[in-house]
Design an enzyme around this catalytic site. Structure first.
Site, short mmCIF file in Angstrom:
data_model
loop_
_atom_site.label_atom_id
_atom_site.label_comp_id
_atom_site.label_asym_id
_atom_site.label_seq_id
_atom_site.Cartn_x
_atom_site.Cartn_y
_atom_site.Cartn_z
N GLU A 87 -2.82 -12.49 4.28
CA GLU A 87 -1.36 -12.25 4.33
C GLU A 87 -0.98 -11.49 5.60
O GLU A 87 -1.48 -10.39 5.85
CB GLU A 87 -0.90 -11.51 3.07
N LYS A 276 1.59 -5.95 -7.29
CA LYS A 276 1.00 -6.97 -6.40
C LYS A 276 0.90 -6.40 -4.99
O LYS A 276 -0.09 -6.59 -4.28
CB LYS A 276 1.84 -8.24 -6.44
N ASP A 292 -16.17 -6.80 -5.93
CA ASP A 292 -15.66 -7.89 -6.77
C ASP A 292 -14.15 -7.69 -6.99
O ASP A 292 -13.73 -6.89 -7.84
CB ASP A 292 -16.43 -7.85 -8.09
N HIS A 389 8.02 -8.94 7.96
CA HIS A 389 7.15 -10.02 7.50
C HIS A 389 7.23 -11.22 8.45
O HIS A 389 6.22 -11.77 8.86
CB HIS A 389 7.59 -10.42 6.09
C1 MEV Z 1 4.34 -9.10 -0.82
O1 MEV Z 1 3.04 -9.62 -0.68
C2 MEV Z 1 4.31 -7.78 -1.56
C3 MEV Z 1 5.68 -7.21 -1.91
O2 MEV Z 1 6.46 -8.16 -2.63
C4 MEV Z 1 5.44 -5.99 -2.75
C5 MEV Z 1 6.69 -5.38 -3.34
O3 MEV Z 1 7.67 -6.10 -3.58
O4 MEV Z 1 6.63 -4.17 -3.63
C6 MEV Z 1 6.44 -6.85 -0.66
#
Ligand code: MEV
Length: 436
Positions: A87, A276, A292, A389
């Site tokens: 990513e 995430k 792992d 991003h």
């Molecule tokens: C993207 O990989 C992760 C985010 O969506 C985490 C979040 O929203 O806190 C930017």
């Protein structure tokens, strides 16, 4: 009925035969496919053969970028942390957060425990008291018989900490577990734990007939658990609220931040995305150190849901003008054994990190998780995530569109302060080309 693509004995074919078979069945662009697979072979035959041996049916290697995020001040020591991820914004975000928190003393991390669990899952059809009696009568003997398997681990400071009989018959008829608590020292310990469980279960089956009818006891499974709340680390960063207001130029910065984290504590839809983001950082270090990541993922999400509702793994405390942002997460990782030493790059990662013990690695990984979460929430409550991003993603778009190095350079400048969506980049590239 087996169709023509059913194959027997595939694993016994050599690599070239496997590729021939696959190309003939599944890959229309056969020459292209062959050369793509071969281009990713390692030029050093020894390294390739090591990779071939990691898993069954290896055809080639699937490369991911290996990067470092520098300036991670953790418990007073500065690390350049290795990260493996596909990513585009993850490493940049971690590095940015590490730099942000450096002047405030960085990350303070603490291992809360290193206990790992494993279970023998079995059915018992007799009286509970009889089972209890059998368990109590045999426990010490079995522990003694296991010495050849536990001795080495004990020398390294680990071993079996306890074994308990647990009654689960209220959830499933006749279902019990033997619940083992382990300390696996600096190893992740999966092999050690599973070996102990399998041996113990064999002893149970062998010994039970002198206590009762053999059909009364039926072992179903013996396996470690990936839900290890007792193998947990806590990490925090902190700063005076007014300093953060000055640094960010937002007087309500800490209030916004706290609210964003509170939202992830009460709304599972937000919590999953929030966590995430934490796992973006955690997984990247777990991967780079040969650990792992599936086990870590499963355990983290189970922990996030352990209160009965899925919640944020991170928290904010604001008191007396001080802002504290923290994370508590289970991390069952190791620094010896398995891939951590077998994969040469995992070995290099350990060296980069000063050959940490398992506890120190837990602290480093959790710090990167918190840093990642900080960067994400910071962006979300300020400019949004797309600007950063897309800036990071711009290189991928430029590659996809076949921009020359010169065009890429000009477009990177053009998009330095603009949102680089695919369509916008395409249009800018066309404009540039039309000008020529
Ligand atoms: C993207 O990989 C992760 C985010 O969506 C985490 C979040 O929203 O806190 C930017």
């Amino acid at each position: 009925m087996q169709d023509e693509n059913f194959v027997e004995g595939f694993s016994k074919l050599n690599k070239q035969e496997k590729i021939d078979w696959l190309v003939s069945r599944y890959l229309a662009r056969s020459q292209e496919a062959r050369s793509l697979l071969e281009r990713y072979w390692h030029t050093d035959k020894q390294v390739q053969s090591l990779h071939d041996g990691f898993i069954e049916n290896t055809l080639t290697n699937y490369w991911l970028p290996y990067a470092v995020a520098p300036n991670f001040l953790i418990n007073g020591q500065t690390y350049a942390v290795p990260m493996v991820t596909e990513e585009s914004s993850v490493v940049a975000a971690a590095a940015k957060a590490a730099k942000f928190w450096y002047p405030f003393g960085g990350f303070r991390a603490q291992v809360m425990g290193k206990i790992k669990l494993g279970h023998i899952h079995f059915l018992f059809h007799g009286q509970r008291e009889k089972l209890q009696h059998f368990f109590e009568q045999t426990r010490d003997e079995f522990l003694h018989r296991l010495k050849p398997f536990t001795e080495n681990m004990e020398k390294r400071g680990g071993g079996i900490l306890s074994v308990e009989l647990e009654d689960w018959t209220h959830r499933l008829d006749h279902y019990y577990t033997l619940t083992f608590r382990f300390d696996t020292a600096d190893s992740m310990g999966a092999n050690f734990i599973n070996t102990i469980l399998e041996e113990w279960a064999d002893y149970m089956e062998e010994t039970y007939p002198s206590y009762g009818h053999p059909d009364e006891m039926k072992i179903i499974m013996r396996i470690l658990s990936n839900h290890n709340p007792g193998c947990r680390v806590r990490v925090t960063v902190e700063a005076p609220e007014d300093a953060l207001a000055r640094k960010t130029g937002l007087t309500d910065y800490t209030h916004r931040f706290e609210t964003a984290v509170k939202i992830a504590q009460v709304n599972p839809y937000r919590a999953v995305t929030h966590n995430k983001g934490i796992m973006n950082g955690i997984d990247a270090v777990v991967l780079a150190t040969g650990n792992d990541f599936r086990a870590v993922e499963a355990g983290a999400h189970a922990f996030a849901a352990s209160g009965g509702e899925y919640r944020s793994l991170s928290f904010v405390e604001r008191e007396n003008g001080k802002f504290v942002f923290g994370l508590e997460v289970p991390l069952a990782v190791g620094t010896v054994g398995g891939m951590t030493r077998l994969h040469p790059l995992a070995g290099l990662s350990m060296e980069l990190l000063g050959n940490p013990d398992a506890g120190q690695l837990m602290q480093i990984i959790a710090s990167v998780g918190l840093a990642q979460n900080f960067s994400a929430v910071h962006s979300l409550i300020t400019e949004g995530i797309q600007t950063g991003h897309m800036r990071m993603h711009l290189n991928n778009i430029l590659n996809q569109l076949g921009a020359t190095p010169d065009e890429a350079e000009q477009l990177r400048l053009h998009f330095a302060n603009r949102k680089a969506h695919v369509r916008a980049v395409k249009e800018a590239l066309n404009r540039l080309r039309n000008k020529k």
